[in-house]
Design an enzyme around this catalytic site. Structure first.
Site, mmCIF file in Angstrom:
data_model
loop_
_atom_site.group_PDB
_atom_site.id
_atom_site.type_symbol
_atom_site.label_atom_id
_atom_site.label_comp_id
_atom_site.label_asym_id
_atom_site.label_seq_id
_atom_site.Cartn_x
_atom_site.Cartn_y
_atom_site.Cartn_z
ATOM 1 N N SER A 177 -1.283 48.798 40.856
ATOM 2 C CA SER A 177 -0.368 48.237 39.857
ATOM 3 C C SER A 177 0.554 47.168 40.438
ATOM 4 O O SER A 177 0.974 47.244 41.597
ATOM 5 C CB SER A 177 0.511 49.350 39.280
ATOM 6 O OG SER A 177 -0.283 50.403 38.812
ATOM 7 N N SER A 227 2.468 55.366 44.908
ATOM 8 C CA SER A 227 2.857 56.724 45.298
ATOM 9 C C SER A 227 2.661 56.940 46.797
ATOM 10 O O SER A 227 1.625 56.574 47.341
ATOM 11 C CB SER A 227 2.005 57.758 44.556
ATOM 12 O OG SER A 227 2.131 57.610 43.175
ATOM 13 N N GLU A 242 -9.473 60.167 39.862
ATOM 14 C CA GLU A 242 -8.060 60.272 39.494
ATOM 15 C C GLU A 242 -7.869 60.864 38.098
ATOM 16 O O GLU A 242 -6.927 61.600 37.844
ATOM 17 C CB GLU A 242 -7.399 58.883 39.573
ATOM 18 C CG GLU A 242 -5.903 58.938 39.336
ATOM 19 C CD GLU A 242 -5.206 57.632 39.696
ATOM 20 O OE1 GLU A 242 -5.888 56.605 39.875
ATOM 21 O OE2 GLU A 242 -3.970 57.647 39.800
ATOM 22 N N SER A 268 -2.161 54.565 31.292
ATOM 23 C CA SER A 268 -1.317 55.209 30.272
ATOM 24 C C SER A 268 -2.166 55.940 29.230
ATOM 25 O O SER A 268 -3.357 55.665 29.058
ATOM 26 C CB SER A 268 -0.436 54.169 29.586
ATOM 27 O OG SER A 268 -1.227 53.412 28.692
ATOM 28 N N GLN A 322 -2.373 53.961 47.267
ATOM 29 C CA GLN A 322 -3.251 53.256 46.327
ATOM 30 C C GLN A 322 -2.505 52.075 45.721
ATOM 31 O O GLN A 322 -1.634 52.268 44.870
ATOM 32 C CB GLN A 322 -3.666 54.236 45.228
ATOM 33 C CG GLN A 322 -4.461 53.658 44.089
ATOM 34 C CD GLN A 322 -4.550 54.629 42.916
ATOM 35 O OE1 GLN A 322 -3.706 55.502 42.772
ATOM 36 N NE2 GLN A 322 -5.561 54.499 42.096
ATOM 37 N N GLY A 323 -2.834 50.864 46.145
ATOM 38 C CA GLY A 323 -2.123 49.675 45.671
ATOM 39 C C GLY A 323 -2.878 48.966 44.564
ATOM 40 O O GLY A 323 -3.563 47.960 44.809
#
Ligand SMILES: Cc1cc2nc3c(=O)[nH]c(=O)nc-3n(C[C@H](O)[C@H](O)[C@H](O)COP(=O)(O)OP(=O)(O)OC[C@H]3O[C@@H](n4cnc5c(N)ncnc54)[C@H](O)[C@@H]3O)c2cc1C
Length: 389
Positions: free
Chosen positions: A142, A174, A257, A372, A139-140
């Site tokens: 960030s 990840s 997610e 976050s 998963q790209g």
């Protein structure tokens, strides 16, 4: 892989297993036979790569037996059924000793969105490879200067004839090192267009111009990576959602997610709890009580999330609340473990806690992935409680 190579039907392919009770009973019977793939994935592995290999073998076995195909549409290599099939399967695997999902967590984070919004022909071809463990996804989202403020992302995709050319840099991706494919959010309009000028692409990580560098983590693992794209060519039809419609894709993913993924994660946390009970001390019982209550809350919230997804809907901002409770449960559980018997968690020569130590350290950063903690609180405050800004 082609579906014609699947061979004769396995016992798990019995159509009666469309019924979740029948599926759960049959899967439990299979688990009780101690299949080699399950046993292999039950031992802590010394490296991230070794962990990944045991999980690939497990997924291959689950696919060959049919279990791993339940819960996914037939057009994409599945056998039908719903997310409840997947929830039951991973709950059983956790109870029988499998320590986590490794890269296959992206089946639950990315999978539902890929199949709902991705190009059907490509997904029909590629998704069985994800299910059988041969070709995983990353998963790209960030970037170094675009995490909480994801709409500031600068990785750019430019149309060149019938292909796109992508250049930019993603970070904290990840499982990228092990992945064949990545969903990549890239800018297809001006930087000022923010979230309205972003598109989701499917990028082959074996393409020329892709470079993947692992990031060593404090817990001894290295599943995170920095991924750079230098003029990487992507076929023009490898879009998920529409051109400049990447934000809707990202929001769809976040429902999984932050929402349904909590179910899968708490299955493994419950196993940690069971195992660590033997080291509990009465002085730490208050922390244990809090952790158990928080885990029960995660269970209840995530069952609700599964039900919503079962019917094809998404959670919207409610997913942020589920993620907050999951973080509280995961950190509370390991706070209790540390207060009970610190040696298990922090003493590097204490043999009892090899994998628990890594899990403890990981629990310190769960308030970051998927957005976050502060951003989840912000979502709850503004979009659920409608508090004034
Ligand atoms: C284990 C792990 C796995 C991950 N996997 C992936 C992955 O697979 N793919 C991917 O794309 N990303 C992944 N990430 C990255 C993750 O999504 C980002 O780290 C996260 O969104 C935060 O972004 P950042 O690191 O840039 O921190 P920043 O956005 O720089 O934030 C730093 C701090 O400032 C606070 N802050 C920032 N803005 C505000 C604000 N407006 N109000 C209040 N506080 C604010 C944040 O809460 C945080 O505490 C992963 C992260 C971790 C830890």
């Amino acid at each position: 892989m082609s579906m014609s190579s699947l061979g004769p039907p396995a016992p798990a392919e019995d159509a009666a297993h469309a019924d979740i009770t029948s599926f759960a009973a049959a899967f439990e019977a299979w688990l009780l036979s101690r299949p080699a793939g399950v046993v292999g994935a039950s031992f802590p592995q010394p490296t991230t790569g070794a962990r990944m290999e045991t999980m690939r073998r497990l997924m291959s076995d689950l696919f060959a037996e049919g279990w791993g195909r339940w819960g996914w549409p037939e057009a994409f290599g599945g056998l039908g059924g719903t997310i409840l099939h997947r929830a039951v399967m991973w709950e059983g695997l956790a109870r029988h000793g499998v320590g986590g999902m490794a890269a296959f967590e992206h089946l639950e984070v990315l999978g539902p969105t890929l199949l709902a919004m991705g190009p059907p022909e490509f997904c029909a071809q590629a998704f069985p490879g994800f299910l059988d463990g041969t070709e995983t996804w990353a998963q790209g989202f960030s970037e170094p200067d675009a995490g909480s403020d994801l709409a500031a992302l600068r990785t750019r995709a430019t149309l060149d004839g019938d292909v796109y050319r992508i250049s930019g840099r993603k970070i904290w991706t990840s499982w990228a090192r092990f992945a064949r494919w990545s969903l990549v959010l890239a800018r297809t309009d001006t930087v000022e267009s923010r979230h309205r000028g972003v598109t989701a692409f499917i990028v082959d990580l074996r393409s020329p111009g892709v470079e993947i560098r692992s990031i060593a983590q404090a817990n001894g693992h290295d599943e995170l990576a920095e991924v750079t794209f230098d003029d990487v060519v992507v076929p023009g039809d490898r879009l998920i959602g529409s051109l400049n419609g990447g934000w809707a894709v990202a929001m769809h993913i976040l429902s999984s997610e932050r929402g349904t993924f909590a179910w899968f994660r708490q299955c493994f946390l419950l196993q940690h709890l069971q195992r660590m009970l033997q080291w509990g001390t009465p002085e730490a019982d208050g922390l244990l009580g809090d952790a158990v209550l928080d885990l029960a809350s995660v269970g209840a919230l995530s069952i609700d999330a599964l039900r919503v997804h079962e019917h094809g809907a998404t959670l919207g901002p409610r997913a942020a609340f589920t993620k907050l409770v999951l973080c509280a449960a995961e950190q509370g559980l390991f706070n209790w473990a540390l207060a009970s018997d610190a040696d298990v968690i922090i003493d590097p020569v204490d043999e009892r806690g090899l994998d628990l130590r890594a899990a403890y350290l990981f629990s310190r950063i769960v308030t970051v992935y998927g957005g976050s903690q502060q951003m989840q609180l912000d979502t709850v405050a503004k979009q659920i409680l409608q508090l004034p800004a």
